[in-house]
Design an enzyme around this catalytic site. Sequence first.
Site, short mmCIF file in Angstrom:
data_model
loop_
_atom_site.label_atom_id
_atom_site.label_comp_id
_atom_site.label_asym_id
_atom_site.label_seq_id
_atom_site.Cartn_x
_atom_site.Cartn_y
_atom_site.Cartn_z
CG ASP A 13 0.62 3.30 3.78
OD1 ASP A 13 0.62 2.77 4.90
OD2 ASP A 13 1.48 4.15 3.43
CE LYS A 16 1.30 -4.39 3.71
NZ LYS A 16 1.46 -3.02 3.22
N GLY A 40 1.29 -0.01 9.81
CA GLY A 40 0.00 0.38 10.36
C GLY A 40 -1.09 -0.24 9.53
CG HIS A 41 -1.76 -4.05 8.83
ND1 HIS A 41 -1.41 -5.36 9.03
CD2 HIS A 41 -0.95 -3.59 7.86
CE1 HIS A 41 -0.41 -5.67 8.23
NE2 HIS A 41 -0.12 -4.62 7.50
CD GLN A 223 7.29 -2.13 7.09
OE1 GLN A 223 7.82 -3.20 7.25
NE2 GLN A 223 6.62 -1.57 8.06
#
Length: 424
Positions: A13, A16, A40-41, A223
């Site tokens: 988180d 990225k 989750g981007h 990650q």
Amino acid sequence: MSANIVIGTQWGDEGKGKVIYLLASRADVVVRAQGGNNAGHTVANGGETYKLHLIPSGILYKDTLCLIGAGVVLDPKDILGEIHDLSKRGISFDHLRIDPRAHIIMPWHIALDGLSEQFRGNKDIGTTHRGIGPTYMDKYERSGLRFYDLVHPEIFREKALATGKLRNAIITKVFGGEAIDLDKVIEEYIGYGQELKKYMADVSVLTYEADKAGKTILFEGAQATLLDIDFGTYPYVTSSHPLSAGVCTGTGVGPMMIDGVYGVAKAYTTRVGKGPFPTELNDADGDYIREKGGEFGTITGRPRRTGWFDSVIVRHAVRVNGLSCLCINKLDTLAGLSALKVCVAYKRPDGETIRDFPPTLEGLEGCEPVYEEFPGFTDDISSCRTFEELPQICRDYIARLEELCECPVKIIGVGPSREQIIER
Ligand code: IMP
């Protein structure tokens, strides 16, 4: 032309998505090599916000080839949901390709993820409950189902029934859980396979050919370093290799292809799930960072744990990933705090000061962060676009992070949108 990797340097988180989206705008090919829909981007662009789980961020550019490599674990139901949702918003999937070797997340993996977590009680890992760990377990036990199997109904029926029966026995007899209706699930998943089969292609070959043809390639990490199965805070980690080296095995390319490795960090630290976090703040400063930085999980909505920047872990990330540069995100979130702290070393219970991140939880136990303090700043830096425009305090803060982490800072994030970035 060039091949670059973007990696998370902390516990995920780090923003990225934003750096990847920026670099993807210059790439012909974007590749995801590990993890699954536990990632989750969030990408904000032109007033639109996209939350991507598995689909590479390059999908938002219509001509970019988007590849999902062999090292990824694929939830067919979830990816189809993502494809349908984004298609409705005008995104094309003509350039998406998925490697036939990628392993498939099945409902029994998701069930077993939840049951194992429950079984661990207060020693739970705090997983995303997406079935990631159990799918990688089957892969390494050599009983997994791959994307190739999914798109071939006869092969899939046979293999899924065999492995499904065994997983059902574990679910019911070991955990006392409810058996999964295998026939129903297998037919449902065959349907997903038929919808997805048009995307199947050898990602190793595509990436190799793209490199030979002089295309620009971006490997999109998911990650982060401290969640790596070997070099993270085991067992509070994910089940893949989010390191730069994981890109090679997860895509099927050699290390000599890689020209640069970008490591993304926040100007502070966050973590979701359980496990050690030496610079964690359980006070008003921690709450301030959480609220101001919107630190709530993209996937689970869980409030993230917050703390000061820890140069011990980021230096560890510089080493294990061979980082060429750092991207420091969310510097703007720190505005308004009366003072800033950076962890420069750990003091062990025996009094020794260490600068290398300990390899085990036992080695980390009782380590106290040694802080260096900086004055706070109140300026709104969200419209700064050059390093020189930043207040002196921010420039000093970044310069010190470079020294401590032994890596140059090339990108600084000063707000959520794609434009709110300083490139040096
Ligand atoms: P799993 O990957 O669902 O097995 O979860 C293992 C650990 O990794 C948990 O602490 C999760 O919260 C964490 N994790 C997995 N994916 C991400 C991510 O994309 N960002 C941050 N933490 C993650």
